[in-house]
Every structure is written in C-alpha cells, then in structure tokens.
Design an enzyme around this catalytic site. Structure first.
Site, mmCIF file in Angstrom:
data_model
loop_
_atom_site.group_PDB
_atom_site.id
_atom_site.type_symbol
_atom_site.label_atom_id
_atom_site.label_comp_id
_atom_site.label_asym_id
_atom_site.label_seq_id
_atom_site.Cartn_x
_atom_site.Cartn_y
_atom_site.Cartn_z
ATOM 1 N N HIS A 64 0.863 -1.129 0.176
ATOM 2 C CA HIS A 64 -0.010 0.125 -0.195
ATOM 3 C C HIS A 64 0.816 1.347 -0.039
ATOM 4 O O HIS A 64 1.654 1.495 1.054
ATOM 5 C CB HIS A 64 -0.865 -0.227 1.379
ATOM 6 C CG HIS A 64 -1.827 -1.277 1.387
ATOM 7 N ND1 HIS A 64 -3.109 -1.298 0.735
ATOM 8 C CD2 HIS A 64 -1.691 -2.394 1.828
ATOM 9 C CE1 HIS A 64 -3.720 -2.230 0.811
ATOM 10 N NE2 HIS A 64 -2.864 -3.152 1.528
ATOM 11 N N ASN A 96 -6.523 0.544 -2.994
ATOM 12 C CA ASN A 96 -7.375 1.208 -2.018
ATOM 13 C C ASN A 96 -6.803 2.646 -1.374
ATOM 14 O O ASN A 96 -6.706 3.017 -0.579
ATOM 15 C CB ASN A 96 -7.714 0.276 -0.773
ATOM 16 C CG ASN A 96 -6.388 0.145 0.167
ATOM 17 O OD1 ASN A 96 -5.269 0.076 -0.456
ATOM 18 N ND2 ASN A 96 -6.520 -0.427 1.264
ATOM 19 N N ASP A 153 -8.578 -5.019 -2.662
ATOM 20 C CA ASP A 153 -7.838 -5.480 -1.204
ATOM 21 C C ASP A 153 -8.090 -4.270 -0.295
ATOM 22 O O ASP A 153 -8.406 -3.300 -0.522
ATOM 23 C CB ASP A 153 -6.317 -5.337 -1.617
ATOM 24 C CG ASP A 153 -5.851 -5.664 -0.107
ATOM 25 O OD1 ASP A 153 -6.285 -6.728 0.343
ATOM 26 O OD2 ASP A 153 -5.090 -5.081 0.455
ATOM 27 N N ASP A 307 2.478 -6.595 2.070
ATOM 28 C CA ASP A 307 1.251 -5.973 2.741
ATOM 29 C C ASP A 307 1.794 -4.995 3.651
ATOM 30 O O ASP A 307 1.183 -4.574 4.685
ATOM 31 C CB ASP A 307 0.487 -7.009 3.697
ATOM 32 C CG ASP A 307 -1.152 -6.393 3.712
ATOM 33 O OD1 ASP A 307 -1.338 -5.626 3.124
ATOM 34 O OD2 ASP A 307 -1.790 -7.086 4.534
HETATM 35 O O1 DOR Z 1 -4.436 -4.871 7.680
HETATM 36 C C1 DOR Z 1 -4.600 -4.277 6.434
HETATM 37 N N1 DOR Z 1 -4.464 -3.053 6.101
HETATM 38 N N2 DOR Z 1 -5.431 -5.179 5.553
HETATM 39 C C2 DOR Z 1 -5.758 -4.743 4.552
HETATM 40 O O2 DOR Z 1 -6.293 -5.525 3.876
HETATM 41 C C3 DOR Z 1 -5.641 -3.393 4.081
HETATM 42 C C4 DOR Z 1 -4.731 -2.749 4.704
HETATM 43 C C5 DOR Z 1 -4.580 -0.897 4.457
HETATM 44 O O3 DOR Z 1 -4.776 -0.732 3.478
HETATM 45 O O4 DOR Z 1 -4.109 -0.606 5.546
#
Ligand code: DOR
Length: 433
Positions: A64, A96, A153, A307
């Site tokens: 992200h 996202n 996601d 992640d």
């Molecule tokens: O822990 C998470 N954080 N899981 C996700 O799927 C999204 C992510 C986020 O965008 O912070």
C-alpha cells in the site's frame, strides 16, 4: 552513456541454480556472468558482493503506497525507496487509495510517478468501481494500461456473482488475475483480532478463521466454474492453506501469498493492546503459523508478499478497536524470511528467493523481473548479505510511517545493493534516490 556496473565476488542464486560469479551490467542489461570479471573501463562502478548472495530483484505482490490520498502515511517515492532498501525491484501498488485505482487516469498518474522512483511500481486495479463490490471496474481499459492484478484489497468481493463475473471477464484479458481479500465481511465485521482464546480473554471482538476459509472455498469453486485465475492475498489461516493445497492438486488456476507477520507473530501479541499488532486478516494462532510455514515449504503458498500498510502515528495511537489495520513490511520482509524460515531450515535459500522473486514475478506477469541472471536479461538485481545482523529501529526506516511490529527485533540478513534496470539504487545499504 552510463558507466558499467560490476557486481564482484558474490554467489549468484536464481531459478537455474547457484554459482560463484561476477555480474557485469551495461545499459540496463546483464552483459556477462562469469568468475573473475574485470571492469572494461576505469570508470566502471564496482559493487562489492563478497560474502553476499546476488539474486534477481525481489517482487512484492502487495504494497500500500497510499498515493493518491494519504501521502502523510506514504508516497509512491518514499514507498519505492523503502522497497529498494528491502531488495525489491518491483512492487504491486494496491488500489485502495483515495481516489481508488478504478480509473485509467488515476492508474496512469501512479505509473508516471512510479517511473521516477527507486523501484518499478506496478499498479493493480480495482475489481469493482469504488471498491464497493457491486459493479465491475473498467477492467479492459485498466488492462490496456498494463494492469494485470485486479483486487478490491482491504475489502472482500463478498458477492459471489460479482466475483464470478470478474473471473469470467479476466479470462478475456491476457495475464489477468483476480486477487481476493478473503474475509467474509458478514463474519469478520466489527472484529479487530483473530477470534479465539485470546480475543475472549481480552474482550476484543474477533474475526474467525472461517471468514477467510469460506471465501477461499467459494472462490476455488468459482475458479473452477469460470476458468479464471484467482490469487488469494495474505493467506493467514490453516484451513485456507489446506483448501488451496487441495485446489492445486486438482490443477485449478489458483495461487496464494502470505506475509511475514503471518509466519512470525500470533494473536497473543494483541494482549499488549498495541494497535501496531492490528492487521486484516488478523494475527492468528501458533497452529496457523505452522500451517503457513508448511504451505510455504511445500509450495502451496507461491509467494511471500509484504502487505506494507503504512499509517500515520495519530491513526495507530487510537485504541485497538478504533485504530486502522495494517503494518509496515517492505524493509523487514527479506530479513524475516531469512531469519525465521531459512535459518531454521523451513525453506532453502533458493526456495525463499523463489517465494520472494521469481514466483511472484510470474504471477504478476513481470517478465523483466525475477531473473534468471544471464547475459541479455534486464539488470534488476539485489545483493544480500545473509549474515549481517541488525536490529529493527522504527526511527530509521525509510517509510514515512513508523508502524512496524518488529521494533527492537534482531534479524539476520540485509540488502547491501539493489540494482534497478542497471542503476544502483541502493549501495552499501544506502538509498541513492
Ligand atoms: O491490515 C490491512 N491493512 N489489511 C488490508 O487488507 C488493508 C490494509 C490497509 O490498507 O491498511
């Protein structure tokens, strides 16, 4: 013309095996891989790789980068710098963002910023408009811009018919894969940690492992029905690993990834009530950790991804239930893999690199990444000192955010150099861009 780069004295490890060799790079391309190469000109840049592993650059299927919309937490440039320091030469940016990557113009702007960064930034695209789970995003237009990974996601595509249509549509787009955040929202909603003994003891509402396994089971059925490729993001629970294993045995078009936090941490960490341990899907039990490790060892889980989910300190300083989920990963994933999987013998070094580099490169269709390291190939490389011991210090991370759950943890193995298209973007552990 940029000068040659000579990576000298290392052990080259790629999908074809390993050998002691120097690697000569010119104009972004590997020219020669031979023992005892000498620089062709005095201007050549020699990078010392003595005692190091020279590997294809790592590929992160899941980061992200927060741009556009939350640049206080991370930007494409700072995220790409953190990635390069972590050994990655390509990262798939999750969609996202605000606005989300469901629009060709937004995707194009992410790609344009990425081009000037320290790592190849590969945009994913939303499955549905606004990530609302209702109407398909313009997948064809996004695909024309190079998008191969489609995902909502952060949210699960909960509607089975929408998921079915996404998989059917993806079949007509060469190389496209539909990547699912497998957590049934009806079961997971309101939960802030794994549902089990610890959540009962702490009085925190849980998210059951079944929320993940139910969607994994359903989407395996949909992959079979449609022939579309499904990729499971951040697999965390033992039953899901078993489902993916069985699906692969049947030859279905299914792949999966897991994250270091799901093979190194358990829900017991939540007893601290520190939101740095809050993540979706949540940290689970020791049995789940063992299942993730077994899945990585036997290839059920194809890839280790980060992640990387940066959040500004104010967000993570809220009480556990209110804090957003997510933790940093780009700068610690390689070392956690080496320390927690390779050192104890769960994975060989070559298998660890497969999960971190050539296997994710294959899933994302990134032909320029993942090796092999051979003459004529794009020079996307990382040089790893597998014996270097270091301690994670959140204050010294390149990310704009500080939410690492590993602050103070001692790890073994670190990136010495990263080379992106022939350019050293990390030299002796220092970012050059
Ligand atoms: O822990 C998470 N954080 N899981 C996700 O799927 C999204 C992510 C986020 O965008 O912070």
């Amino acid at each position: 013309m940029p000068d040659d780069v000579l990576v000298k004295g290392g052990r080259v490890v790629d999908a074809s095996g390993e050998r002691v060799a120097d690697v000569l790079v010119r104009d972004g391309v590997v020219i020669e891989v031979e023992a005892q190469l000498e620089p062709a000109s005095p201007a050549a840049r020699v990078l010392d790789a003595a005692g190091c592993v020279v590997a294809p650059g790592l590929v992160d299927l899941h980061a992200h980068l927060r741009e556009p919309g939350d640049e206080d937490a991370e930007t494409i440039v700072t995220g790409a710098r953190a990635a390069a320091l972590g050994g990655f030469t390509a990262v798939v940016a999750m969609p996202n963002t605000t606005p989300p990557l469901d629009d060709p113009a937004v995707v194009a702007s992410v790609l344009a910023i990425g081009r000037a960064s320290a790592c190849d930034v590969v945009a994913s695209g939303c499955i549905t408009k606004g990530r609302r789970g209702e109407e398909l995003a313009p997948m064809h237009e996004l695909h024309q811009l190079g998008v191969r990974i489609f995902t909502d996601d952060g949210d699960c595509v909960a509607d089975a018919d929408v998921m079915r249509r996404a998989l059917e549509y993806a079949r007509s787009l060469p190389g496209a894969v539909v990547a699912q955040h497998a957590e049934d929202p009806a079961l997971a909603q309101g939960g802030s940690m794994h549902e089990g003994a610890w959540s009962s003891r702490l009085g925190i509402q849980g998210r059951p492992a079944a929320a993940e396994a139910i969607i994994v089971a359903r989407d395996i059925q949909l992959a079979e029905l449609t022939g579309g490729r499904v990729h499971f993001l951040h697999l965390s629970a033992a039953p899901s690993v078993e489902l993916v294993r069985a699906a692969k045995r049947r030859g279905l078009p299914v792949t999966a990834e897991s994250m270091p936090h799901h093979f190194t941490l358990t829900d017991a960490e939540c007893a601290s009530f520190d939101p740095v341990f809050k993540v979706h899907p949540p940290l689970r039990t020791a049995d789940d950790v063992a299942a993730i490790k077994a899945g990585l060892a036997d290839g059920t889980i194809d890839a280790i991804a980060t992640d990387h989910a940066p959040h500004v300190p104010q967000a993570k300083e809220q009480p556990f239930e209110q804090a957003p989920p997510g933790m940093l990963g780009l700068e610690t994933t390689l070392a956690l893999t080496l320390t927690e999987l390779v050192e104890p013998g769960v994975l060989s070094l070559a298998d660890a690199l497969a999960r971190l580099s050539w296997s994710p490169a294959g899933i994302a269709g990134l032909a320029d990444h993942g090796g092999p390291i051979a003459s004529g190939r794009p020079a996307n490389l990382c040089v790893i000192d597998p014996a270097l011991q270091w301690e994670v210090d959140r204050a010294r991370l390149a990310s704009r955010s500080r939410n690492t759950p590993y602050h103070g943890r001692k790890l073994t193995g670190r990136v010495r150099h990263t080379i992106l298209r022939g350019e050293p973007v990390v030299v002796d552990g220092v970012a050059q861009r």
